[in-house]
Design a protein around this motif. Structure first.
Motif, PDB file in Angstrom:
ATOM      1  N   LEU A  11       0.857  -2.007 -16.839  1.00  0.00           N
ATOM      2  CA  LEU A  11       1.602  -1.872 -15.582  1.00  0.00           C
ATOM      3  C   LEU A  11       0.654  -1.794 -14.391  1.00  0.00           C
ATOM      4  O   LEU A  11       0.913  -2.383 -13.337  1.00  0.00           O
ATOM      5  N   HIS A  12      -0.451  -1.096 -14.558  1.00  0.00           N
ATOM      6  CA  HIS A  12      -1.439  -1.007 -13.479  1.00  0.00           C
ATOM      7  C   HIS A  12      -1.970  -2.401 -13.126  1.00  0.00           C
ATOM      8  O   HIS A  12      -2.075  -2.746 -11.942  1.00  0.00           O
ATOM      9  N   LEU A  13      -2.282  -3.193 -14.139  1.00  0.00           N
ATOM     10  CA  LEU A  13      -2.775  -4.552 -13.892  1.00  0.00           C
ATOM     11  C   LEU A  13      -1.727  -5.409 -13.187  1.00  0.00           C
ATOM     12  O   LEU A  13      -2.055  -6.181 -12.288  1.00  0.00           O
ATOM     13  N   LEU A  14      -0.474  -5.278 -13.602  1.00  0.00           N
ATOM     14  CA  LEU A  14       0.596  -6.067 -12.984  1.00  0.00           C
ATOM     15  C   LEU A  14       0.815  -5.684 -11.527  1.00  0.00           C
ATOM     16  O   LEU A  14       1.180  -6.517 -10.697  1.00  0.00           O
ATOM     17  N   LEU A  15       0.583  -4.412 -11.197  1.00  0.00           N
ATOM     18  CA  LEU A  15       0.891  -3.930  -9.844  1.00  0.00           C
ATOM     19  C   LEU A  15      -0.333  -3.783  -8.954  1.00  0.00           C
ATOM     20  O   LEU A  15      -0.209  -3.485  -7.773  1.00  0.00           O
ATOM     21  N   GLU A  16      -1.502  -4.023  -9.502  1.00  0.00           N
ATOM     22  CA  GLU A  16      -2.742  -3.871  -8.734  1.00  0.00           C
ATOM     23  C   GLU A  16      -2.782  -4.834  -7.543  1.00  0.00           C
ATOM     24  O   GLU A  16      -3.062  -4.440  -6.416  1.00  0.00           O
ATOM     25  N   ARG A  17      -2.524  -6.104  -7.815  1.00  0.00           N
ATOM     26  CA  ARG A  17      -2.417  -7.127  -6.757  1.00  0.00           C
ATOM     27  C   ARG A  17      -1.041  -7.760  -6.920  1.00  0.00           C
ATOM     28  O   ARG A  17      -0.900  -8.779  -7.595  1.00  0.00           O
ATOM     29  N   PRO A  18      -0.034  -7.153  -6.321  1.00  0.00           N
ATOM     30  CA  PRO A  18       1.346  -7.568  -6.606  1.00  0.00           C
ATOM     31  C   PRO A  18       1.695  -8.956  -6.085  1.00  0.00           C
ATOM     32  O   PRO A  18       1.369  -9.323  -4.957  1.00  0.00           O
ATOM     33  N   THR A  19       2.316  -9.716  -6.974  1.00  0.00           N
ATOM     34  CA  THR A  19       2.952 -10.972  -6.595  1.00  0.00           C
ATOM     35  C   THR A  19       4.418 -10.822  -6.974  1.00  0.00           C
ATOM     36  O   THR A  19       4.781  -9.882  -7.694  1.00  0.00           O
ATOM     37  N   ASP A  20       5.245 -11.731  -6.523  1.00  0.00           N
ATOM     38  CA  ASP A  20       6.657 -11.666  -6.885  1.00  0.00           C
ATOM     39  C   ASP A  20       6.825 -11.647  -8.404  1.00  0.00           C
ATOM     40  O   ASP A  20       7.584 -10.852  -8.949  1.00  0.00           O
ATOM     41  N   ASP A  21       6.088 -12.515  -9.084  1.00  0.00           N
ATOM     42  CA  ASP A  21       6.208 -12.617 -10.541  1.00  0.00           C
ATOM     43  C   ASP A  21       5.707 -11.369 -11.255  1.00  0.00           C
ATOM     44  O   ASP A  21       6.350 -10.864 -12.175  1.00  0.00           O
ATOM     45  N   SER A  22       4.545 -10.846 -10.841  1.00  0.00           N
ATOM     46  CA  SER A  22       3.989  -9.687 -11.537  1.00  0.00           C
ATOM     47  C   SER A  22       4.861  -8.451 -11.347  1.00  0.00           C
ATOM     48  O   SER A  22       5.055  -7.670 -12.279  1.00  0.00           O
ATOM     49  N   VAL A  23       5.421  -8.291 -10.158  1.00  0.00           N
ATOM     50  CA  VAL A  23       6.294  -7.147  -9.907  1.00  0.00           C
ATOM     51  C   VAL A  23       7.588  -7.292 -10.701  1.00  0.00           C
ATOM     52  O   VAL A  23       8.091  -6.317 -11.273  1.00  0.00           O
ATOM     53  N   GLU A  24       8.117  -8.493 -10.767  1.00  0.00           N
ATOM     54  CA  GLU A  24       9.341  -8.728 -11.535  1.00  0.00           C
ATOM     55  C   GLU A  24       9.132  -8.395 -13.014  1.00  0.00           C
ATOM     56  O   GLU A  24       9.975  -7.736 -13.629  1.00  0.00           O
ATOM     57  N   VAL A  25       8.003  -8.806 -13.575  1.00  0.00           N
ATOM     58  CA  VAL A  25       7.696  -8.493 -14.971  1.00  0.00           C
ATOM     59  C   VAL A  25       7.555  -6.979 -15.150  1.00  0.00           C
ATOM     60  O   VAL A  25       8.081  -6.402 -16.114  1.00  0.00           O
TER      61      VAL A  25
END
Length: 81
Positions: A11-25
């Motif tokens: 979750l930290h990796l997904l939200l570190e540099r948020p994009t629409d796709d990473s936040v959605e995941v």
């Protein structure tokens, strides 16, 4: 949940540099395993939700994804039911 540290790192990796796709995941992931993760690591979940809150307030992601984050906060409030 395999191990809470693994999940929190993901979750930290997904939200570190948020994009629409990473936040959605990340939102979908927390909706699926949030209850178990909260029981395993309350502090970790608090940090993740603070990051979601920061992303929401920055307003740099798509409105649809912002609504997904707001929906996640509602699910959390209902105890992930």
């Amino acid at each position: 949940v395999a191990h809470e540290l693994l999940v929190l790192q993901l979750l930290h990796l997904l939200l570190e540099r948020p994009t629409d796709d990473s936040v959605e995941v990340a939102v979908d992931f927390v909706k699926e395993c949030g209850k178990a993760l909260r029981e395993a690591s309350t502090k970790g979940m608090h940090v993740i939700f603070e990051r979601f809150r920061t992303i929401l307030h920055e307003g740099e992601i798509d409105k649809r994804v912002q609504y997904m984050i707001e929906g996640l906060f509602a699910v959390r409030k209902k105890n992930f039911e």
